[in-house]
Design an enzyme around this catalytic site. Structure first.
Site, PDB file in Angstrom:
ATOM      1  N   TRP A 174     -12.967   1.535  -4.235  1.00  0.00           N
ATOM      2  CA  TRP A 174     -12.036   1.177  -3.171  1.00  0.00           C
ATOM      3  C   TRP A 174     -12.793   0.440  -2.052  1.00  0.00           C
ATOM      4  CZ3 TRP A 174     -11.944   2.708   1.991  1.00  0.00           C
ATOM      5  CH2 TRP A 174     -10.823   2.258   2.702  1.00  0.00           C
ATOM      6  N   ASP A 341       4.014  -0.210   5.337  1.00  0.00           N
ATOM      7  CA  ASP A 341       4.403   1.191   5.180  1.00  0.00           C
ATOM      8  C   ASP A 341       5.177   1.687   6.413  1.00  0.00           C
ATOM      9  OD1 ASP A 341       4.471   3.759   4.238  1.00  0.00           O
ATOM     10  OD2 ASP A 341       2.326   3.866   3.820  1.00  0.00           O
ATOM     11  N   ASP A 452       2.983  -1.243  -3.959  1.00  0.00           N
ATOM     12  CA  ASP A 452       1.696  -0.540  -3.879  1.00  0.00           C
ATOM     13  C   ASP A 452       1.622   0.600  -4.897  1.00  0.00           C
ATOM     14  OD1 ASP A 452      -0.807   0.063  -2.823  1.00  0.00           O
ATOM     15  OD2 ASP A 452      -0.117  -0.063  -0.747  1.00  0.00           O
ATOM     16  N   ASN A 454      -0.943   4.008  -4.825  1.00  0.00           N
ATOM     17  CA  ASN A 454      -2.063   4.495  -4.020  1.00  0.00           C
ATOM     18  C   ASN A 454      -2.770   5.744  -4.508  1.00  0.00           C
ATOM     19  OD1 ASN A 454      -2.707   2.714  -1.899  1.00  0.00           O
ATOM     20  ND2 ASN A 454      -0.721   3.107  -0.977  1.00  0.00           N
ATOM     21  N   CYS A 498      -0.321  -4.518  -5.306  1.00  0.00           N
ATOM     22  CA  CYS A 498      -1.338  -3.885  -4.477  1.00  0.00           C
ATOM     23  C   CYS A 498      -1.583  -2.505  -5.053  1.00  0.00           C
ATOM     24  CB  CYS A 498      -0.800  -3.779  -3.044  1.00  0.00           C
ATOM     25  SG  CYS A 498      -1.879  -2.874  -1.919  1.00  0.00           S
ATOM     26  N   ASP A 520      -8.590  -3.675   0.319  1.00  0.00           N
ATOM     27  CA  ASP A 520      -8.308  -3.172   1.670  1.00  0.00           C
ATOM     28  C   ASP A 520      -9.443  -3.529   2.616  1.00  0.00           C
ATOM     29  OD1 ASP A 520      -5.811  -2.114   1.347  1.00  0.00           O
ATOM     30  OD2 ASP A 520      -6.478  -0.068   0.962  1.00  0.00           O
TER      31      ASP A 520
HETATM   32  C1  GLA Z   1      -2.547   0.759   0.783  1.00  0.00           C
HETATM   33  C2  GLA Z   1      -2.594  -0.753   0.910  1.00  0.00           C
HETATM   34  C3  GLA Z   1      -2.602  -1.139   2.364  1.00  0.00           C
HETATM   35  C4  GLA Z   1      -1.381  -0.567   3.051  1.00  0.00           C
HETATM   36  C5  GLA Z   1      -1.336   0.932   2.864  1.00  0.00           C
HETATM   37  C6  GLA Z   1      -0.048   1.507   3.407  1.00  0.00           C
HETATM   38  O1  GLA Z   1      -3.725   1.345   1.189  1.00  0.00           O
HETATM   39  O2  GLA Z   1      -3.690  -1.277   0.235  1.00  0.00           O
HETATM   40  O3  GLA Z   1      -2.619  -2.549   2.494  1.00  0.00           O
HETATM   41  O4  GLA Z   1      -0.234  -1.165   2.512  1.00  0.00           O
HETATM   42  O5  GLA Z   1      -1.441   1.292   1.493  1.00  0.00           O
HETATM   43  O6  GLA Z   1       0.030   2.877   3.276  1.00  0.00           O
END
Ligand code: GLA
Length: 713
Positions: A174, A341, A452, A454, A498, A520
């Protein structure tokens, strides 16, 4: 183009500069003959007639020579196909027939009588890229037992015998994705992949091999890339005799296992391969051209400049604040405003709300439409962030359907970032997400979706579902289907992939998204290495890059000038992600200038050919883009040493017989001089950067003639 030998057992596929050939023996073994420069059918037939290696007691005559090594028989390499059924393990196939599919596809059909299994190997040349995949069909009569597919790789690639193969790969984590490393190959296997349910930050599904010391612009490079966004595995195997094979496909360990009932079929994703003799730069340009022509949707349209406040505002957003930012972004010349977000459900932190895809009533009392309308009135497109495959335990969705997440009965449900993974293989979850997202895109004039993902899979269980559960690949297929369906129903909407930055970047996701979030990490210096790695395979046209605040409080507190930040981000699809309410008037004015400049160079950057002039190894770093008569050079100097001026950068891809005018300096340069002696950048100090716009304005010969005419008169 496909050519077939006189006996119908040799096939030759050719692209503009390369060929790929294979041969079926009398025993129906499918042997690899050639992958490299263009050859004639007679050459392929001569290769086919070459004597076979002597049979030895402890060696297989097939290992290292087969197109698609199956498990079973005299083979000891990693099998591409492993099946079992009715108490029999492995495959023993007979050749059935070959056929030509659409778009010059070569299909080779085989059958295993014991399993009633048909295996089809598919080949298609797209330019010089060979797309390969495999299809399995269980043709056993109804009522027969299901066939267990333990592993089905997309393809095995065989390299010519050479000494000293070197492996290039893109590793990371990351905020540090796609970093290029090269290492000597040695005997045994090098395995890269993902056990995480998504492509992963750890490796891009790409490898490149060269044997004779390829450089950026010279030498043979073999490279392969997988079109898959779930767990995957690529194994690079050097056999005892030095032969090298690359086998890859979806799934890692046993996560690709499936049951194939009679009358059903399964197809692998594409594993694409490219031979190039233009060095690593030539290979990258061929991959970029392939993706623009055959993978990325609407790739001939340039992507807009976007604004996104995530780094500036985090979860603390409101309609009023977003309106204020939108006003400032529009004044900069931004074309697409994205609300990240925290616009939905009870999402005021990462603890709650994921899963509830309706606007937060406190933050957006009238829904998203009023803000979207305002953004449109400001002349920008409107985008939103979603993370549909996830749910917070603190959400209405999870309270209603705790069984919809991946989990094992009686075991802990692991949370990362306070979230759980929805089991997208379940049809009810698919229906829910379709309804929510379709309604969302219909409720407000949304032009862009940042999608996204995550966290990784950690509890991949599906209670009640017999093993092997198709949860891993089922998730990816459901994700693809959902995006495809949304794209079809909302054709004006563009999508960004993403996954905490660059955790889901591959040829599979790029076939259905318009751009990707590279990392990021928006530190403009770190980005040079990340972008350098990314560009090995993917084009600038999809590589989103934002200018954020300085110091970079998200990551390292590094202070850098607006110039350095902008020039770093000009290398891809430009975005702005700083807190514009805190930028001074001077900074806003400077930023407006950079955005304007970007719009001018954008066709060259996004659609042109990329030349990496100097690697980001600590000294001067530079890239160049060429489109028709235009060239753009971006150069960055991390730190000047000893007060010495960095050596000029030698340009590439120019017409040596042309004359080029530089917008920045007003100077005219002869192409031959730029190619051999280079362009002086004038960069100095720390973290300096510059842009040079060059246009071919005349033939050097005309100018020389004019000069000699002047001299004579
Ligand atoms: C991830 C994305 C970020 C942002 C956050 C929002 O980390 O890579 O760009 O959108 O989520 O929670």
């Amino acid at each position: 183009m496909i050519e077939i030998g006189a006996d119908g057992r040799t096939w030759l596929l050719s692209g503009p500069t390369s060929s790929y050939a294979l041969r079926l023996t009398d025993r129906d073994e499918l042997l690899h003959l050639h992958w490299g420069p263009r050859i004639a059918l007679a050459d392929a037939e001569a290769l086919a007639a070459a004597p076979t290696p002597p049979e030895r007691p402890f060696e297989s005559w097939l290992d290292g020579r087969e197109e698609y090594p199956v498990e079973g028989g005299p083979r000891f390499t990693r099998p591409a196909l492993s099946v079992r059924g009715g108490g029999v393990r492995g495959t023993e196939w007979r050749f059935l027939r070959w056929a030509e599919g659409d778009d010059d596809e070569l299909q080779l059909h085989f059958t295993d009588a014991v399993h009633g299994l048909q295996v089809t190997l598919s080949y298609r040349m797209r330019g010089d890229v060979v797309e390969r995949c495999a299809v399995l069909i269980n043709q056993a009569p109804e009522g027969s037992p299901e066939l267990e597919v333990l592993r089905v790789d997309s393809a095995t690639w065989t390299l010519p015998l050479r000494e000293r193969w070197r492996l290039s790969q893109l590793h990371g984590r990351w905020a540090a994705e796609s970093r290029l490393v090269r290492s000597q190959l040695t005997y045994g296997e090098r395995v890269i992949g993902s056990r995480r349910g998504h492509t992963g930050h750890q490796h891009l599904p790409w490898v490149a091999l060269d044997a004779d010391g390829a450089t950026e612009e010279r030498g043979e490079v073999y490279s392969c890339a997988l079109a898959w966004s779930g767990s995957w595995r690529i194994s690079v195997h050097q056999l005892p005799d030095g032969a090298v094979q690359i086998t890859g496909g979806s799934g890692h360990d046993d996560s690709g296992q499936t049951l194939l009932p009679p009358g059903t079929a399964t197809a692998t994703p594409v594993f694409a391969g490219l031979w190039s003799d233009g060095g690593f730069g030539g290979a990258s340009r061929a991959w970029h051209a392939y993706q623009r022509a055959h993978v990325i949707p609407d790739a001939d349209e340039v992507r807009p400049v976007l604004y996104n406040s995530w780094e500036a505002t985090g979860f603390d957003i409101s309609e009023e604040q977003q309106r204020a930012l939108a006003g400032r972004a529009a004044a900069l010349g931004v074309e697409l405003f994205v609300v990240d977000d925290a616009w939905f459900g009870a999402r005021v932190s990462d603890r709650a709300g994921l899963g509830d895809w309706t606007p937060n009533p406190d933050r957006f009392p009238g829904g998203l439409k009023p803000l979207a309308d305002e953004v449109h009135a400001l002349g920008m497109r409107f985008g939103i962030w979603v993370e549909p495959e996830m749910v917070n335990a603190d959400s209405d969705l999870y309270r209603a359907h705790p069984d919809w997440v991946q989990h094992h009965p009686g075991r802990a449900r692991t949370e990362f970032r306070n979230q759980l993974v929805l089991n997208l293989a379940r049809p009810d979850v698919q229906n829910y997400l379709w309804e929510q997202l379709d309604a969302l895109l219909s409720s407000a004039p949304v032009d862009y979706v940042k999608w996204d993902f995550n966290r990784c899979f950690s509890d991949p269980g599906w209670p009640g579902e017999p093993y092997p559960q198709r949860l891993w690949d089922g998730h990816v297929h459901a994700f693809y289907d959902l995006v495809d369906r949304l794209r079809a129903a909302h054709p004006g909407v563009a999508f960004e992939s993403c996954s905490g930055g660059g955790g889901r970047i591959d040829l599979g996701v790029l076939a259905r998204t318009d751009q990707v979030w590279t990392s990021d990490n928006t530190d403009p210096l770190d980005r040079l290495a990340i972008q350098h790695g990314f560009s090995q395979i993917h084009p600038a046209r999809v590589m989103a890059a934002w200018v954020t605040d300085s110091p970079n409080t998200q990551l390292n507190d590094r202070v850098s000038s607006l110039r350095f930040r902008f020039v770093s981000a000009l290398a891809g699809v430009l975005g702005v992600g700083g807190d514009l309410t805190r930028w001074s008037d001077d900074e806003l004015a400077e930023a407006r200038g950079w955005v304007e400049l970007y719009k001018e160079i954008r066709p060259v950057v996004q659609l042109g050919e990329l030349y990496r002039l100097r690697d980001p190894d600590g000294g001067l770093c530079a890239v160049q883009y060429v489109l028709g008569d235009d060239a753009v050079v971006l150069a960055w100097l991390p730190a000047q040493a000893y007060g010495q001026e960095p050596a000029p950068v030698r340009l590439r891809g120019l017409d040596p017989a042309g004359v080029y005018a530089c917008r920045e300096t007003g100077e005219e340069h002869r192409g031959a001089v730029l190619l051999h002696h280079g362009l002086r950048t004038g960069l100095r100090g720390d973290l300096d950067a510059a842009v040079f716009r060059l246009r071919r304005i005349a033939d050097a010969a005309d100018i020389t003639e004019a000069y000699s005419g002047l001299a004579q008169s």
